[in-house]
Structures are given as C-alpha cells and as structure tokens.
Design an enzyme around this catalytic site. Structure first.
Site, PDB file in Angstrom:
ATOM      1  N   ASP A 194       0.856  -1.183   0.000  1.00 19.34           N
ATOM      2  CA  ASP A 194       0.000   0.000   0.000  1.00 19.34           C
ATOM      3  C   ASP A 194       0.892   1.233   0.000  1.00 19.34           C
ATOM      4  OD1 ASP A 194      -2.740   1.249   0.470  1.00 19.34           O
ATOM      5  OD2 ASP A 194      -1.551   2.115   2.098  1.00 19.34           O
ATOM      6  N   GLU A 278      -1.667  -0.923  -5.899  1.00 19.24           N
ATOM      7  CA  GLU A 278      -2.850  -0.279  -6.433  1.00 19.24           C
ATOM      8  C   GLU A 278      -2.497   0.488  -7.690  1.00 19.24           C
ATOM      9  OE1 GLU A 278      -6.269   1.744  -3.855  1.00 19.24           O
ATOM     10  OE2 GLU A 278      -4.327   1.690  -2.894  1.00 19.24           O
ATOM     11  N   CYS A 350     -13.033  -3.012  12.447  1.00 21.14           N
ATOM     12  CA  CYS A 350     -14.071  -3.841  11.832  1.00 21.14           C
ATOM     13  C   CYS A 350     -15.288  -3.870  12.755  1.00 21.14           C
ATOM     14  CB  CYS A 350     -13.548  -5.253  11.605  1.00 21.14           C
ATOM     15  SG  CYS A 350     -14.764  -6.299  10.796  1.00 21.14           S
ATOM     16  N   ASP A 362      -3.147   1.257   6.717  1.00 19.48           N
ATOM     17  CA  ASP A 362      -2.327   0.912   5.571  1.00 19.48           C
ATOM     18  C   ASP A 362      -2.037  -0.582   5.518  1.00 19.48           C
ATOM     19  OD1 ASP A 362      -2.290   3.574   4.943  1.00 19.48           O
ATOM     20  OD2 ASP A 362      -0.388   3.957   5.969  1.00 19.48           O
TER      21      ASP A 362
HETATM   22 ZN   LIG Z   1     -13.572  -8.025   9.977  1.00 21.42          ZN
END
Ligand SMILES: [Zn+2]
Length: 412
Positions: A194, A278, A350, A362
């Site tokens: 990244d 990316e 999350c 990152d």
């Molecule tokens: Zn997760």
C-alpha cells in the site's frame, strides 16, 4: 532475456570539456527550436509537416550559410534533437487520440521551445562510443573522465547511444545498452504493497518503508531561496547566483528521492515473487492541490515505473489492482466494508461482531491487496467471502522491451 537499459553516471569534466558539452547541448537546443518553427511554418503553408530526416537535410544545407558554428559539434547532436522533436509530436498526437476517446484528462502537451533558463540541457550521441572503467570515449568530445569507477559496463553489452545532460552544473552521461540478462524464477513470498504519504510503502507482511519527505523537510528553506531569487534584479549576476543555489538544492532533493525509491523497489523486486500494488491515478491525484505536493514528493508514478521494470529483471510479477477496489475500506479478515472510512482514519475498526479486527489502515489495505494475488492466479470463486468485493483485477501488461535500430549515425 535480452533487455535494453541505461546506466547513468556523473562525468568529471575539465573546463574545455564543459565548454564543448555546452556547445553540443546548445546545438541540440537550436536544432530542436529551429525544427519546431520549421514544422509549424510548413504545416501552416502546406498542411504537411517535414520529418526529422527532411529537417536534418535542410539543416545541413543551412550549416554552410547561416549556422557555420554547427560544424564544431558532432552531427549527432542536432540530428538526435530533431528525432526527439518527431517523438514529441508523436506523443502529442497519441494524447490527442486518447483525449478524443475520453481516456485522457490531462494536458495534451504540445511541443514547446527549449530555453536556456531550464539549464544547459542535453544531447545524444551515437556511433563510436567506447567505455573504459573510469572514462568514456565519445565522438567529437574525446575521452571524458567518470566520477565513479567501474559502474558503466565495459564487456558483454552492445552500446546504443550516450546522452549527456546537465543538472545544477553537474554533468551526467547516460549510456543506453542492450544486454543479455539471466532471469531466475523468483521464489519469494507474495506481498501486497500500500503506497501512502504517511508511510511510503506498507507491506502486507508488516514491513514499512518510511517516507523521508525530502521536499517537505526543506519547504521553509526553499521558500527563502525562491524569495532570494525573485528579489534580485532581473538579468543581474546576483540573480543568477541565487538561482544556482536554488538549483543545487533541487538537485539534492531529486537525487535523494531517486535513491530512496531505488532502494525500496529493488528490495521488493528482488525478494518477492508477486507484488500487488494499487493502480493509482497519479496524474489525477496531482490535480488535488491539498495532496499534490505530498504525492509528488513521494514519487508514486516513478515507484510504479521502477517496480515494473525491476520485476522483469528479477523474475517477479507485479499485479496492478484496479484503482476502484475498496482496499482501504474492506476488512482484510472478514470482508466487512466500512463505507464511512475517511482519509483521516488511520486505524481500521471492523464492525462485524464476529471479527472486530483493529488494524493499522495501511496494513489492512496491503493485506487486501495481497489477497488479490491469490484470487488472480486461482479461480476467483475459490477465495470465499474474504475477497468477495475484490475480484476485478487489472493484470498488468509489461511494456515490451524497446528496441531502437541503431543505424542513425554510423560515424560522427
Ligand atoms: Zn472483519
């Protein structure tokens, strides 16, 4: 594998040689500007533009009357400058086509006149080039000493051309060679990388390459130096002196930046078998004024360019993940997508109650990118939920190794 590459190193010139180099660069610049004007004239009059070969013939005739000083320089310098001009137009027309197809947002880049303000400039020589451990022999210029011994390859290569250029009163030679390179299959791990401004590169295995921010560190100094130039009277010696100091500082940054990027890209290409990055729209990002300076300071586009050719050299593979992949917003463990993630959020949380992963932003993105490598080589369905949102892949097409015929100028 047969590759074409360049070796660039600094020259150690005496005063006479510096003058001769400046003269060559001046001839190249003159030929370029003259050719540009001729092309525009001819196009306005007839609707057709003369090629580099036509222009060179015309310029040769002109040498006897208008520009006798050009006899003092190798004929390659103006000839290659006219070829550069042809290339400049070819690229301009290529971008015009892209623009019509809606694939280009940037500028078209119509060829511009070269001026001395941009520095002494450069010129390219072909023909009889001989490389010694600590010197290079060029047509018309003779034997020039090198600052670094043994960097230029002396055996096992075919020399194509030598380009001499100047930056902040330092002179360089870049020798283009064709050479055989043995490429062994790379057995290293798969890694996602990244790219960022806070950290230059974050790898999915946890390694981080810090961003030294070469320009940012010196912004204050640069502001002062720029001011010092503009406060001096135009055309004065003091202004020239101040401009020289500024140019030296820019050269320092450029070399440091190049050094950082080369170290990171070489290390990645040498030790990893697959590298997923990316496919950033760097030109587009640079139009954002708040980010432009920081992004240009890292050199994302150069990072990708280096990684692509070095991967070829070291037998690794680069995968460019589509720039629309939500690699930052997706949880790398369970695939939950955080739609509200902003650039300011440095840590990924999350919200899936069964996962609740907390990870550096990152690193999370890098892990997502690494997972893309798996989904590109295996069947895409086999990856399960983890890469559900991450299936569109842009496998990079490596640019074909450029082969230029070297029949331009047999003697000089
Ligand atoms: Zn997760």
């Amino acid at each position: 594998m047969n590759i074409t590459r360049a070796y660039k190193t600094e020259l150690d010139l005496n005063d006479k040689q510096t003058t001769a180099c400046k003269r060559h660069a001046g001839a190249a610049r003159f030929a370029y500007n003259w050719g540009l004007a001729r092309k525009q004239e001819a196009y306005a009059a007839t609707g057709k533009s003369p090629s580099a070969i036509d222009l060179h013939r015309e310029l040769n005739a002109l040498k006897q009357t208008d520009v006798p000083w050009m006899y003092e320089v190798s004929k390659c310098a103006p000839q290659e400058a006219l070829r550069n001009l042809d290339n400049a137009f070819a690229h301009f027309f290529r971008r015009c086509t892209l623009k019509r197809q809606g694939k280009l947002k940037g500028k078209l880049g119509y060829p511009q006149r070269k001026t001395k303000k941009q520095g002494a400039g450069s010129f390219r020589l072909t023909g009889a080039i001989v490389v010694f451990p600590a010197a290079i022999q060029l047509p018309r210029l003779g034997r020039l000493r090198l600052k670094e011994r043994g960097y230029l390859p002396t055996t096992g290569v075919k020399l194509l051309s030598a380009t001499i250029s100047e930056q902040a009163r330092h002179w360089y030679v870049s020798v283009q060679v064709e050479q055989e390179r043995e490429v062994a299959a790379n057995t290293g791990p798969v890694v996602g990388v990244d790219l960022g401004v806070k950290t230059l590169a974050t790898c999915s295995d946890g390694t981080e390459f810090p961003n030294p921010r070469h320009l940012k560190r010196r912004l204050k100094k640069f502001k002062r130096l720029h001011k010092a130039v503009t406060r001096k009277q135009k055309g004065s010696n003091n202004r020239k002196k101040a401009a020289r100091t500024l140019a030296t500082q820019y050269r320092t940054i450029a070399t440091q930046r190049a050094n950082t990027l080369h170290q990171v890209t070489t290390q990645l290409a040498k030790t990893k078998s697959v590298i997923v990055i990316e496919d950033l729209n760097v030109a587009g990002m640079l139009t954002n004024h708040q980010l432009a300076q920081a992004i240009a300071d890292v050199g994302f586009a150069e990072f990708r360019r280096q990684l692509l050719y070095k991967a070829q050299w070291y037998g690794s593979r680069v995968i460019l993940a589509s720039r629309w992949e939500p690699s930052s917003k997706t949880c790398s463990r369970c695939g939950w997508v955080d739609e509200d993630l902003t650039l300011a959020d440095r840590v990924f949380h999350c919200q899936n109650p069964e996962c609740l992963l907390v990870l550096d932003r990152d690193l999370n993105a890098a892990r997502n990118l690494a997972q893309l490598a798996g989904s590109s080589s295996d069947s895409q369905n086999a990856c399960g939920a983890a890469s559900a949102g991450l299936s569109r892949l842009a496998q990079v097409k490596l640019p074909a190794v450029k082969q230029e015929p070297n029949t331009r100028c047999a003697s000089a």
